[in-house]
Scaffold this motif. Structure first.
Motif, PDB file in Angstrom:
ATOM      1  N   VAL A 370       0.822  -1.215   0.000  1.00 31.62           N
ATOM      2  CA  VAL A 370       0.000   0.000   0.000  1.00 31.62           C
ATOM      3  C   VAL A 370       0.859   1.271   0.000  1.00 31.62           C
ATOM      4  O   VAL A 370       0.582   2.224  -0.740  1.00 31.62           O
ATOM      5  N   ASP A 371       1.922   1.312   0.809  1.00 28.88           N
ATOM      6  CA  ASP A 371       2.721   2.530   0.904  1.00 28.88           C
ATOM      7  C   ASP A 371       3.845   2.604  -0.110  1.00 28.88           C
ATOM      8  O   ASP A 371       4.595   3.579  -0.171  1.00 28.88           O
ATOM      9  N   GLY A 372       4.000   1.532  -0.934  1.00 26.96           N
ATOM     10  CA  GLY A 372       4.983   1.569  -2.006  1.00 26.96           C
ATOM     11  C   GLY A 372       6.410   1.668  -1.555  1.00 26.96           C
ATOM     12  O   GLY A 372       7.257   2.209  -2.278  1.00 26.96           O
ATOM     13  N   ASP A 373       6.722   1.114  -0.382  1.00 23.29           N
ATOM     14  CA  ASP A 373       8.092   1.197   0.126  1.00 23.29           C
ATOM     15  C   ASP A 373       8.940  -0.008  -0.259  1.00 23.29           C
ATOM     16  O   ASP A 373      10.078  -0.151   0.183  1.00 23.29           O
ATOM     17  N   GLY A 374       8.363  -0.932  -1.068  1.00 26.09           N
ATOM     18  CA  GLY A 374       9.110  -2.107  -1.505  1.00 26.09           C
ATOM     19  C   GLY A 374       8.999  -3.288  -0.574  1.00 26.09           C
ATOM     20  O   GLY A 374       9.562  -4.356  -0.857  1.00 26.09           O
ATOM     21  N   VAL A 375       8.292  -3.092   0.542  1.00 28.39           N
ATOM     22  CA  VAL A 375       8.095  -4.184   1.486  1.00 28.39           C
ATOM     23  C   VAL A 375       6.630  -4.570   1.449  1.00 28.39           C
ATOM     24  O   VAL A 375       5.763  -3.724   1.719  1.00 28.39           O
ATOM     25  N   PRO A 376       6.294  -5.839   1.063  1.00 26.96           N
ATOM     26  CA  PRO A 376       4.873  -6.225   0.969  1.00 26.96           C
ATOM     27  C   PRO A 376       4.184  -6.099   2.309  1.00 26.96           C
ATOM     28  O   PRO A 376       4.797  -6.271   3.367  1.00 26.96           O
ATOM     29  N   ASP A 377       2.885  -5.806   2.224  1.00 25.74           N
ATOM     30  CA  ASP A 377       2.131  -5.493   3.433  1.00 25.74           C
ATOM     31  C   ASP A 377       2.146  -6.610   4.468  1.00 25.74           C
ATOM     32  O   ASP A 377       2.082  -6.355   5.672  1.00 25.74           O
ATOM     33  N   TYR A 378       2.250  -7.878   4.016  1.00 24.54           N
ATOM     34  CA  TYR A 378       2.104  -8.975   4.977  1.00 24.54           C
ATOM     35  C   TYR A 378       3.228  -9.001   6.004  1.00 24.54           C
ATOM     36  O   TYR A 378       3.101  -9.593   7.072  1.00 24.54           O
ATOM     37  N   ARG A 379       4.365  -8.338   5.670  1.00 23.93           N
ATOM     38  CA  ARG A 379       5.469  -8.263   6.649  1.00 23.93           C
ATOM     39  C   ARG A 379       5.931  -6.819   6.881  1.00 23.93           C
ATOM     40  O   ARG A 379       6.996  -6.591   7.431  1.00 23.93           O
ATOM     41  N   ASP A 380       5.105  -5.842   6.462  1.00 18.86           N
ATOM     42  CA  ASP A 380       5.449  -4.427   6.638  1.00 18.86           C
ATOM     43  C   ASP A 380       4.987  -3.977   8.026  1.00 18.86           C
ATOM     44  O   ASP A 380       3.793  -3.990   8.341  1.00 18.86           O
ATOM     45  N   GLU A 381       5.943  -3.588   8.867  1.00 20.54           N
ATOM     46  CA  GLU A 381       5.627  -3.141  10.225  1.00 20.54           C
ATOM     47  C   GLU A 381       5.158  -1.680  10.257  1.00 20.54           C
ATOM     48  O   GLU A 381       4.674  -1.200  11.287  1.00 20.54           O
ATOM     49  N   GLU A 382       5.314  -1.004   9.130  1.00 18.79           N
ATOM     50  CA  GLU A 382       4.928   0.421   9.064  1.00 18.79           C
ATOM     51  C   GLU A 382       4.240   0.657   7.727  1.00 18.79           C
ATOM     52  O   GLU A 382       4.892   0.948   6.722  1.00 18.79           O
ATOM     53  N   LEU A 383       2.909   0.493   7.730  1.00 17.14           N
ATOM     54  CA  LEU A 383       2.163   0.470   6.473  1.00 17.14           C
ATOM     55  C   LEU A 383       1.942   1.860   5.869  1.00 17.14           C
ATOM     56  O   LEU A 383       1.432   1.963   4.756  1.00 17.14           O
ATOM     57  N   ASN A 384       2.316   2.937   6.573  1.00 12.44           N
ATOM     58  CA  ASN A 384       2.077   4.294   6.049  1.00 12.44           C
ATOM     59  C   ASN A 384       3.365   5.063   5.853  1.00 12.44           C
ATOM     60  O   ASN A 384       3.413   6.283   6.071  1.00 12.44           O
ATOM     61  N   THR A 385       4.423   4.376   5.477  1.00  9.18           N
ATOM     62  CA  THR A 385       5.701   5.031   5.249  1.00  9.18           C
ATOM     63  C   THR A 385       5.555   6.085   4.155  1.00  9.18           C
ATOM     64  O   THR A 385       4.905   5.836   3.128  1.00  9.18           O
ATOM     65  N   GLN A 386       6.191   7.237   4.362  1.00 11.66           N
ATOM     66  CA  GLN A 386       6.145   8.294   3.352  1.00 11.66           C
ATOM     67  C   GLN A 386       6.946   7.884   2.126  1.00 11.66           C
ATOM     68  O   GLN A 386       7.939   7.192   2.223  1.00 11.66           O
ATOM     69  N   LYS A 387       6.484   8.359   1.006  1.00  8.00           N
ATOM     70  CA  LYS A 387       7.124   8.000  -0.265  1.00  8.00           C
ATOM     71  C   LYS A 387       8.526   8.575  -0.311  1.00  8.00           C
ATOM     72  O   LYS A 387       8.730   9.743   0.031  1.00  8.00           O
ATOM     73  N   GLY A 388       9.481   7.760  -0.724  1.00  8.87           N
ATOM     74  CA  GLY A 388      10.870   8.178  -0.858  1.00  8.87           C
ATOM     75  C   GLY A 388      11.706   7.954   0.369  1.00  8.87           C
ATOM     76  O   GLY A 388      12.929   8.157   0.345  1.00  8.87           O
ATOM     77  N   VAL A 389      11.093   7.536   1.491  1.00 13.21           N
ATOM     78  CA  VAL A 389      11.835   7.311   2.719  1.00 13.21           C
ATOM     79  C   VAL A 389      12.453   5.907   2.704  1.00 13.21           C
ATOM     80  O   VAL A 389      11.791   4.944   2.284  1.00 13.21           O
TER      81      VAL A 389
END
Length: 513
Positions: A370-389
């Motif tokens: 969802v947040d496009g940080d390269g980490v799939p949601d099923y193991r993403d501990e921070e689902l609202n990471t800002q883009k580019g961080v």
């Protein structure tokens, strides 16, 4: 490929059908009963110098071996009596009841084709015979219909007869004394005399063996798997004039004698292997071929059913566990759609065929992030990471501080290692976030050059794999973040430190001093 599968399947079915029907098809040719033995009772008659029919009988036995359905060898033997006379109607159809008186008062007896004669004659032959014949069965020559219960056969062969004959002149004799005077010294007769020394009973005798040629025709019926009943007429050419003991060298004496037997026979069918029930004589030579042709037609129909492929995936419906797959789907041998990453999206529609096990994917098979940080949601501990961080493998924001642009410390740089799967040089999703932080660090520190060390097992293939992994990282950073290639130095001969995790799978990144 599909045609090859079809041919192999057809071949396997034919072979299996042939194996299952071996005893039914070839067994009837190789293992059917061939022997039959039996007995016969035969009225007898003669065709000789005294061929007026006198009823007598012979009893005998026979054995036959069937070489094929149409040809057999038969051995036959009989013991019995042959009788005949010259004083009545004979079987040649000539009358023998006319008597003529000559001018001198002598009475002659018209004995058919021996007439005119001045004698009448009776004989009995206690005989034994043995012969071998070749039998040709006509019933098995018809290949276009099943066999009937009746068969007709012809035969001929060779044999011998052992004769013990006594002949005697009868009531129409006129001059036994003259006969004795003429032929007595040549061994044709024995005689009885009256008190005056005159011949009153003239007896001819013969005891010996003669060659025979039997020939004739027969019929038989298949009663059941064990029993045949039949009737045959067998005539015997003896090439002898001794069957009737009438062999005087006179014009009315026949040169060769014949005798015949009308045999009523019962035969028991023997032989065979593996429990064979049929006998060779009662098998049509091509009947089983017709049955097998019918079987092949049935096999063809079954093959057509087995080859039916409704969804055109190359797997027949009979074996297809998913008979409704999409036309362009890749399938396994069982017809199940290929889905290598087990994400529920078939590979022909999956735009990310290596999605991680357990991750949620969209309709295209791409892992949801969802947040496009390269980490799939099923193991993403921070689902609202800002883009580019920059984030770590758990999706958490990487906090940095430095002296360039107020963000980064370029004097003391610690870069993370990149871990690859065994035998692979593909960058994993977990490494994408790590590389993002590396790219940000290198952009924030323009003078930062990076030594990339790949570890191997000291083999040529290991060194090549390490180099491929380093190139994959450089290509990724260059194409996605614009990091120049000349800021990287490659080392594929590194030696892993003791206790280092994943030494054969990692690429270490270090600041060049």
């Amino acid at each position: 490929m599909k045609n090859l599968k079809t041919l192999l399947l057809l071949g396997a079915l034919v072979v299996s059908q042939s194996a299952m029907s071996q005893t039914d098809f070839f067994g009837k040719f190789r293992y059917s009963k061939r022997w039959s033995v039996g007995i016969q009772l035969s009225p007898t008659h003669t065709m000789c110098d005294a061929d007026h029919f006198k009823a007598n009988f012979a009893f005998g036995a026979h054995a036959k071996y069937s070489v094929s359905q149409t040809f057999g060898i038969k051995v036959n033997g009989n013991i019995g009596t042959l009788s005949g006379s010259r004083d009545g109607h004979d079987i040649s159809g000539n009358s023998s009841k006319d008597r003529n008186n000559t001018s001198d008062g002598t009475q002659y007896f018209n004995a058919g084709n021996q007439a005119p004669s001045d004698d009448s004659y009776y004989f009995n032959n206690k005989f034994k015979d043995l012969n071998v014949t070749a039998n040709l069965t006509l019933g098995n020559l018809s290949f276009i219909r099943p066999l009937r219960k009746w068969q007709m056969y012809f035969f001929t062969g060779f044999g011998a007869i052992w004769s013990d004959v006594k002949g005697q002149y009868g009531q129409y004799q006129t001059n036994e004394q003259a006969m004795w005077d003429t032929w007595g010294d040549q061994g044709f007769f024995t005689q009885k005399l009256d008190n005056n020394g005159n011949v009153v009973d003239l007896i001819s005798v013969y005891k010996g063996t003669n060659f025979t040629i039997p020939f004739g025709v027969g019929f038989k019926r298949n009663v059941n798997r064990w029993l045949d009943l039949g009737m045959e007429y067998k005539n015997h050419y003896t090439r002898s004039d001794n069957i009737d003991a009438f062999s005087f060298p006179i014009w009315r004496n026949r040169v060769f004698d014949f005798y015949g037997l009308l045999s009523f026979q019962a035969s028991i069918k023997l032989g065979g292997k593996d429990g064979s029930k049929e006998h060779y004589d009662w098998l049509n030579p091509v009947e089983n071929i017709y049955e097998t042709m019918d079987t092949l037609v049935m096999i063809q129909e079954k093959v057509e059913l087995l080859l039916l492929d409704t969804d055109n995936d190359g797997v027949a419906d009979y074996f297809d566990k998913e008979p409704d797959t999409d036309p362009d789907a890749y399938v396994w041998g069982s017809g199940v759609t290929v889905d290598l990453d087990k994400d529920g999206v078939p590979d022909n529609k999956d735009k990310q065929i290596d999605s991680e096990r357990g991750s949620e994917v969209d309709a295209n098979g791409i892992m949801i992030d969802v947040d496009g940080d390269g980490v799939p949601d099923y193991r993403d501990e921070e689902l609202n990471t800002q883009k580019g961080v920059a984030v770590n493998p758990r999706g958490e924001t990487i906090k940095t501080s430095g002296d360039v642009g107020g963000c980064c410390d370029c004097s003391d740089v610690m870069l993370p290692a990149i871990i690859f799967d065994n035998g692979s040089h593909t960058i994993s999703p977990e490494a994408i976030g790590v590389l993002y932080s590396v790219a940000e660090k290198m952009k924030s520190c323009p003078d930062l050059n990076v030594l990339m060390t790949g570890y191997s097992v000291r083999s040529k293939s290991g060194s090549q794999l390490a180099q491929q992994r380093i190139n994959a990282i450089i290509d990724y950073l260059n194409s996605n973040y614009g990091v120049p290639r000349d800021r990287f130095i490659m080392d594929t001969e590194g030696s892993a430190s003791p206790g280092l995790q994943y030494p054969a799978r990692r690429i270490d990144l270090m600041k060049v001093r």
